[in-house]
Each structure stands twice: as structure tokens, then as C-alpha cells.
Write a protein that holds these residues in place. Sequence first.
Motif, short mmCIF file in Angstrom:
data_model
loop_
_atom_site.label_atom_id
_atom_site.label_comp_id
_atom_site.label_asym_id
_atom_site.label_seq_id
_atom_site.Cartn_x
_atom_site.Cartn_y
_atom_site.Cartn_z
N UNK A 1 1.33 -5.44 -12.01
CA UNK A 1 1.59 -5.24 -10.59
C UNK A 1 2.01 -3.83 -10.24
N UNK A 2 1.14 -2.85 -10.54
CA UNK A 2 1.47 -1.46 -10.24
C UNK A 2 0.25 -0.69 -9.78
N UNK A 3 0.55 0.40 -9.12
CA UNK A 3 -0.48 1.35 -8.71
C UNK A 3 -0.15 2.68 -9.38
N UNK A 4 -1.17 3.51 -9.56
CA UNK A 4 -0.98 4.83 -10.19
C UNK A 4 -1.48 5.92 -9.26
N UNK A 5 -0.66 6.95 -9.12
CA UNK A 5 -1.07 8.10 -8.30
C UNK A 5 -0.96 9.34 -9.19
N UNK A 6 -2.10 10.00 -9.40
CA UNK A 6 -2.12 11.24 -10.18
C UNK A 6 -1.63 12.39 -9.33
N UNK A 7 -0.78 13.23 -9.93
CA UNK A 7 -0.22 14.37 -9.19
C UNK A 7 -1.01 15.63 -9.45
N UNK B 1 2.64 9.15 -10.91
CA UNK B 1 3.63 8.26 -10.34
C UNK B 1 3.10 6.84 -10.49
N UNK B 2 3.91 5.99 -11.13
CA UNK B 2 3.58 4.57 -11.20
C UNK B 2 4.50 3.87 -10.22
N UNK B 3 3.90 3.07 -9.37
CA UNK B 3 4.67 2.46 -8.29
C UNK B 3 4.14 1.06 -8.04
N UNK B 4 5.06 0.14 -7.73
CA UNK B 4 4.59 -1.20 -7.42
C UNK B 4 5.62 -2.28 -7.59
N UNK B 5 5.13 -3.50 -7.47
CA UNK B 5 5.97 -4.68 -7.58
C UNK B 5 6.51 -4.82 -8.99
N UNK C 1 0.86 -1.19 0.00
CA UNK C 1 0.00 0.00 0.00
C UNK C 1 0.89 1.23 0.00
N UNK C 2 0.51 2.26 -0.78
CA UNK C 2 1.30 3.48 -0.94
C UNK C 2 0.43 4.70 -0.70
N UNK C 3 1.06 5.75 -0.17
CA UNK C 3 0.38 7.04 -0.02
C UNK C 3 1.41 8.12 -0.34
N UNK C 4 1.08 8.95 -1.33
CA UNK C 4 1.93 10.08 -1.71
C UNK C 4 1.43 11.29 -0.93
#
Length: 175
Positions: free
Chosen positions: A169-175, A159-163, A64-67
Motif C-alpha cells: 500500500x504505497x506510492x513512489x515518487x522519484x526526486x 519518497x515512499x508514501x502511502x497507507x 492521491x499524492x503530488x510532490x
Amino acid sequence: MMVPAERAARTRPRWDFPLRLGSFIITSLSLAFLAYVIFFSGDDGPDLPRSGGMRQEVTDGTLAYRLTGVRCGLSAAPGVPRERPENGQFCELTLEVRNPSDSTASWNAGLYAGNANYSVEWALGKSGGHALPDRVPAAEHYSGTLLFDISSSATPVQLEIGVDISGEGKARIDL
């Protein structure tokens, strides 16, 4: 001569069948409940979306990620004033990484800015310049900063982040 004794007919009480049926039903329900608890109600963490925005927790299916912060336009790396960006500017992203699973997992990140994808230059932990680990042990939580060296004319978008940031296997966070 011996006469065989007659066997008395065995009669069952009237309550025997309902008692056995009730025991069978209670045992079956107990086993079904136990199977549910073991296989379906484990605490794998909250159901999180795979994409989101700032300050929203997202998942890649494992971590789990949080920007929590974005600073761009930096002419020097934070904490290392002599380090200049090769592409024009540094972008510093503040990130929290949490592993709710019971095994160690790795992660990677890429920043989309303009028409390009940039890799992480440095990943620093919040505790005085230590690296933010790319392998997160089970049930651990880390926070720190990711530093990207991007073009001076580029604006970060996602930001693309993940395994596995090149696959599913990724998550995307819009900036």
C-alpha cells in the motif's frame, strides 16, 4: 340434464409473442445497464500510477499524492531557526494529499537518501505551522510540507508514501 358448454378455444393474437419478447429484451438490457452503473462506473477518482516523478499525481490505491517541491541542505528547520538537524541537514518536501474515496484514510512517508530510509520529523500544513494531518477525511484535500532530518552527505532519491509504506500500500515518487 345440462350439457356442458364448450369452451371456446383461446387464440392468441399474432403480435403477442413479439411483444413479450421485446419486453423481456428491454427489461434485461435495462437491468444490465443498471448493474453496470452501480458496480463499475462509480467515480473512484482517476486511474493513477503507483510511481512517478515531481509534480505527477500518484496513488497508493487509496489516496492521491503530488510532490511539488524539494529543498535540501537546510541547516535549520523552516520557521523554527533554533532547531538544528541531528543528522546534518533538513530536507523540506512540499506535498499535496487528496482523498477521492468515501472514507477516512491514513498515510505515512519515508525518504530514501543515500543508503538509508528516513522518517518524517515534522509534517506542517500550509496554514501557518499547523500539522499536515496523517488522517485525511473523505473527499478532502490538504497541502503542506514534510521535513526530514537526513545525513549531510546523503542525496534524496525517492519518497515512499502511502497507507502501508512497508508493504504493497504505497506510492513512489522519484526526486
